[in-house]
Every structure is written in C-alpha cells, then in structure tokens.
Design an enzyme around this catalytic site. Structure first.
Site, PDB file in Angstrom:
ATOM      1  N   GLY A 166      43.903  47.357  37.941  1.00  0.00           N
ATOM      2  CA  GLY A 166      43.986  47.113  39.552  1.00  0.00           C
ATOM      3  C   GLY A 166      43.309  48.024  40.102  1.00  0.00           C
ATOM      4  O   GLY A 166      43.250  48.245  41.420  1.00  0.00           O
TER       5      GLY A 166
ATOM      6  N   GLU B  13      45.560  38.875  38.716  1.00  0.00           N
ATOM      7  CA  GLU B  13      45.724  39.305  37.250  1.00  0.00           C
ATOM      8  C   GLU B  13      46.646  38.814  36.336  1.00  0.00           C
ATOM      9  O   GLU B  13      46.752  38.279  35.459  1.00  0.00           O
ATOM     10  CB  GLU B  13      44.784  40.402  36.730  1.00  0.00           C
ATOM     11  CG  GLU B  13      43.303  40.810  37.447  1.00  0.00           C
ATOM     12  CD  GLU B  13      42.697  42.277  37.506  1.00  0.00           C
ATOM     13  OE1 GLU B  13      41.724  42.334  37.623  1.00  0.00           O
ATOM     14  OE2 GLU B  13      43.859  43.022  37.228  1.00  0.00           O
TER      15      GLU B  13
END
Length: 223
Positions: free
Chosen positions: A96, A104
């Site tokens: 991230g 994701e």
C-alpha cells in the site's frame, strides 16, 4: 553490483512463468509490477484479460495490448501478481505504499493463487519497519489516528493524496507487528477504517525474489 531495478526485473521476468494462458489474471500496482507487465507483454503469452488494481497499471497493460477487464465481468482469476513493501517468511506482507491496497486485497481475494514479486531488500524477518498504510474515511481520520496511537503507532496523514475511492491514507510508523493476522483484524475493527496494508489473511502463495544470484522462488515458511 546489481541495481534494485535490475533485481525487480529479474523477479518480474520469472513471474511470467506462473501465468497460465487463456485465463483471466489480476495485476497489482507499483514499480516491480511495471516490469512484470512489460515482460508479460513481450513474452507472447495469450491471456483472456487482466483485472488491474490501478489506473497506471491499466494504462500500461493497454500499451501492450493486454485486455483490461473489470472484476465484475469475470467469475474468478487464475493468479494475482503483485509486489510488496515488506514480506516475511510466512509470505505475509505490508503493501500500500502506492495507496492501492484496498483494491489489491479485493483482487487478491478473487484469485486462486497470489504470486508476490520483489527485490531481495523487501524480504524481512519481521514486518513493521515500512510505515503501515491505513485507508480511512475523511470524517473519521482523527478518530482513527487516536486509536492507532493507542495501539503504539505514530500516525501521519499522507498529505495531498486521495485514494481511488476518495478516502485518505494514514501512514503508521513504529507499530509492533509480531502477529500480523491479529494486527490486521484489530485495525480493521476501528470505525472509519476501510482497510489496512497488512496482507496476512491474503498472504502470498509464492514469493519470487530478485537476488544477486538470480530469481529465487520461495514458499511460505521455507526461510
């Protein structure tokens, strides 16, 4: 001495071997993934399409004439390829850094296999040196930050950044992440948190490391 970009490319090129033909796949976000998309595009492998987790990855896929599809258009994905900011021996990760960890996780959870690709500097014995990104709704940002502070972290708002969903990112420094699965769940219980960057529930099935000796394929707890 091999540069970090060269190590990323080594891992990315090896990962193409894990992509089955005539299937839908998931594609992550980041510099290592850019190398992977390039390698996939040049490989000649034919896939049905790719679900992208970011606009940038989607644009690069299109440049190599790889069809980009929505997750809502497919029943599942054969494999998800993505990088990591940190990955431990259990193949749990912090992701991230690019702010796309919510997307994701969604795509990873829809995939039969998660292949993580990274250069060897990302392989760690313990998660937490890299700041942990936490996506929060704007109105709850201060509340979320106080809760994270109480958990032992040092929260810092990512200035000038808004996620794909219009939310904010709080980067948390100094957290003790000895138990990634527990920490992932505890943070996600905070009201106002959409998702955090610990990938313990969605840990990778395979890690491909770019090393000075070439690509190294690692499975969970192999060491």
């Amino acid at each position: 001495m091999t540069t970090q970009d060269e190590l990323k490319r080594i891992a990315a090129e090896k990962a193409v071997e894990f992509v089955p033909e005539n299937e839908y796949i998931g594609i992550g976000t980041g510099s290592t993934i850019n190398f992977f998309i390039e390698a996939l595009g040049k490989s000649g492998k034919k896939i049905k399409g790719a679900v992208s987790t970011s606009k940038k990855s989607g644009e690069l896929l299109a440049r190599y004439d790889i069809p980009v599809v929505s997750l809502n258009e497919v029943s599942g994905l054969a494999v998800y390829i993505d990088g990591a900011d940190e990955v431990n021996h259990a193949l749990q990760m912090i992701k991230g850094g690019g702010g796309a960890h919510l997307n994701e996780k969604i795509v990873a959870s829809a995939s039969e296999k998660f292949v993580c690709i990274a250069d060897e500097s990302k392989y760690v014995s313990r998660l937490g040196k890299f700041p942990l990104p936490v996506e929060a709704v704007e109105s709850a940002r201060s509340l979320v930050s106080r809760k994270l502070l109480a958990m032992g972290g040092q929260p810092e708002l990512r200035i000038g950044y808004t996620t794909f969903y219009g939310n904010q990112i709080v980067d948390v420094h100094g957290l003790n992440i000895d138990q990634p699965l527990t920490m992932e769940d505890e943070i996600n219980k905070i009201t106002g948190v959409l998702e955090n960057g610990i990938f313990a529930r969605d840990a990778a099935d395979v890690l491909i490391l770019g090393t000075e000796e070439g690509a190294k394929v690692i499975y969970p707890c192999q060491g």
